[in-house]
Design a protein around this motif. Structure first.
Motif, PDB file in Angstrom:
ATOM      1  N   GLY A  76       0.826  -1.199   0.000  1.00 24.51           N
ATOM      2  CA  GLY A  76       0.000   0.000   0.000  1.00 24.51           C
ATOM      3  C   GLY A  76       0.859   1.247   0.000  1.00 24.51           C
ATOM      4  N   HIS A  77       0.283   2.372   0.313  1.00 27.65           N
ATOM      5  CA  HIS A  77       1.000   3.643   0.311  1.00 27.65           C
ATOM      6  C   HIS A  77       0.299   4.604   1.276  1.00 27.65           C
ATOM      7  CE1 HIS A  77      -2.190   5.638  -1.966  1.00 27.65           C
ATOM      8  NE2 HIS A  77      -2.287   4.502  -2.647  1.00 27.65           N
ATOM      9  N   VAL A  78       0.962   5.718   1.526  1.00 27.91           N
ATOM     10  CA  VAL A  78       0.370   6.761   2.364  1.00 27.91           C
ATOM     11  C   VAL A  78       0.360   8.087   1.608  1.00 27.91           C
ATOM     12  CG1 VAL A  78       0.854   5.689   4.593  1.00 27.91           C
ATOM     13  CG2 VAL A  78       2.603   7.106   3.504  1.00 27.91           C
ATOM     14  N   ASP A  79       0.198   8.010   0.283  1.00 27.45           N
ATOM     15  CA  ASP A  79       0.149   9.227  -0.525  1.00 27.45           C
ATOM     16  C   ASP A  79      -1.025  10.114  -0.140  1.00 27.45           C
ATOM     17  OD1 ASP A  79       2.314   8.159  -1.772  1.00 27.45           O
ATOM     18  OD2 ASP A  79       1.285   7.593  -3.620  1.00 27.45           O
ATOM     19  N   TRP A  80      -2.048   9.534   0.481  1.00 20.49           N
ATOM     20  CA  TRP A  80      -3.204  10.306   0.909  1.00 20.49           C
ATOM     21  C   TRP A  80      -2.883  11.207   2.107  1.00 20.49           C
ATOM     22  CZ3 TRP A  80      -3.781   8.812   5.887  1.00 20.49           C
ATOM     23  CH2 TRP A  80      -3.314   7.521   6.222  1.00 20.49           C
ATOM     24  N   CYS A  81      -1.754  10.955   2.754  1.00 17.46           N
ATOM     25  CA  CYS A  81      -1.378  11.716   3.947  1.00 17.46           C
ATOM     26  C   CYS A  81      -0.642  12.989   3.516  1.00 17.46           C
ATOM     27  CB  CYS A  81      -0.508  10.870   4.862  1.00 17.46           C
ATOM     28  SG  CYS A  81      -0.063  11.684   6.411  1.00 17.46           S
ATOM     29  N   THR A  82      -1.383  13.962   3.026  1.00 16.45           N
ATOM     30  CA  THR A  82      -0.814  15.224   2.575  1.00 16.45           C
ATOM     31  C   THR A  82      -1.317  16.362   3.468  1.00 16.45           C
ATOM     32  OG1 THR A  82      -2.655  15.548   1.034  1.00 16.45           O
ATOM     33  CG2 THR A  82      -0.685  14.414   0.193  1.00 16.45           C
TER      34      THR A  82
END
Length: 329
Positions: free
Chosen positions: A118-124
């Motif tokens: 997965g990723h945490v690209d949504w954590c902006t």
């Protein structure tokens, strides 16, 4: 493994956490199976919950990580600070104060333990603690607030049950089968999971044991300078809907014999409870429940015991036989 020093057990205690209850509910609603408070609650709230996630990428990403990882983000696993009177407001305020650096590091660690990557690209952006707190507040108000009195009654009954075991037999018996993976090991250690890792020391302040109403939810909470807290599924969870809904088989026969309200109370008393706890659990007045208990006591099906300032009702051997016999029909 949790290693407890000589003073830890004498200082350990129980606590409630509305935030932990909300976290468990979020994970339940994110999953298709209704392993939850009861299936009717899950079915009633799941559609609206997922509509919220579709409209909010940040909430969708955080909930997805919570559901997939075996290590919760650290800012969502803080020990409750108010004992049995912990409030949601106090817990939300603490989460909101967590710095963005601490949140991001916790998310990276959680991602490393996540199934399927997965990723945490949504954590902006910024203020991630406050954004998480707002998500939890929204879920609480929309899906849990109306249920909290009944859920709290179940959690208090579990604490009462385990406190009784603690007084009579000590912590090993009180912690027995607290969750699927926990176990007392030797004289000074608690195994709280099945994943490898370094032992954690529990000092003289002891630790907290925090029940939630989700049947399979369990995790460890920690924060610098605070006692560890083990969240575990309370006894008797997942039964609230069936106990007050339509009865079948032997339950119908029991209701015809002693009355529907008294039959529900007798089934609930598989764990001792006070009149007020039963009233909250059944959404009835204390007077109504007290009247039913008086009849059941006169019939020799229940008895009562004073524990401190609380009066606990419990089934007698005859009450156990009648309730268990109805369940087997």
């Amino acid at each position: 493994m949790l290693r407890l020093d000589a003073q830890a057990l004498t200082r350990s205690r129980f606590a409630l956490s509305p935030f932990a209850e909300t976290l468990a509910a979020i994970v339940q609603l994110a999953r298709p199976a209704a392993d939850s408070w009861h299936p009717e609650w899950h079915a009633r709230h799941r559609v609206e919950f997922h509509a919220r996630l579709r409209a909010d990428p940040y909430a969708r990403g955080l909930v997805g990580l919570m559901s997939a990882s075996k290590h919760l983000p650290d800012h969502l696993a803080l020990p409750p600070g108010g004992g049995m009177e912990t409030t949601l407001e106090s817990e939300l305020a603490e989460v909101a104060r967590v710095s963005d650096e601490v949140v991001r590091e916790g998310l990276r660690l959680s991602l490393a333990h996540s199934a399927g990557g997965g990723h945490v690209d949504w954590c902006t952006g910024r203020d991630h603690g406050a954004r998480a707190a707002e998500l939890f507040r929204s879920v609480w108000e929309t899906h849990l607030a109306a249920e909290w009195p009944a859920r709290r009654a179940v959690l208090q009954r579990d604490v009462t049950h385990r406190a009784g075991l603690l007084a009579a037999h000590g912590w090993p018996r009180a912690l027995h089968l607290m969750n699927r993976r926990s176990a007392w090991v030797g004289a000074d250690a608690i195994r709280f999971g099945d994943r490898p890792g370094n032992d954690r020391a529990v000092g003289a302040d002891g630790m907290l044991f925090v029940p939630v109403s989700a049947r399979r939810s369990s995790w460890l909470c920690h924060a610098p300078g605070r006692p560890h807290a083990l969240v575990y599924p309370a006894r008797g969870t997942g039964t609230a809907g069936s106990a007050t809904g339509s009865a079948t088989g032997g339950a119908r026969a029991l209701a015809r014999l002693i009355g529907a309200g008294r039959a529900v109370i007798l089934r609930h008393l598989d764990t001792p409870a006070t009149t007020s706890e039963l009233a909250a659990l059944m959404a009835q007045s204390v007077g109504t429940v007290g009247g039913h208990l008086a009849v059941l006591r006169d019939a020799g099906l229940v008895d009562r015991t004073r524990v401190g300032r609380r009066v606990l009702y419990h089934r007698t051997a005859l009450g156990d036989h009648l309730a268990d016999g109805a369940a087997e029909l």
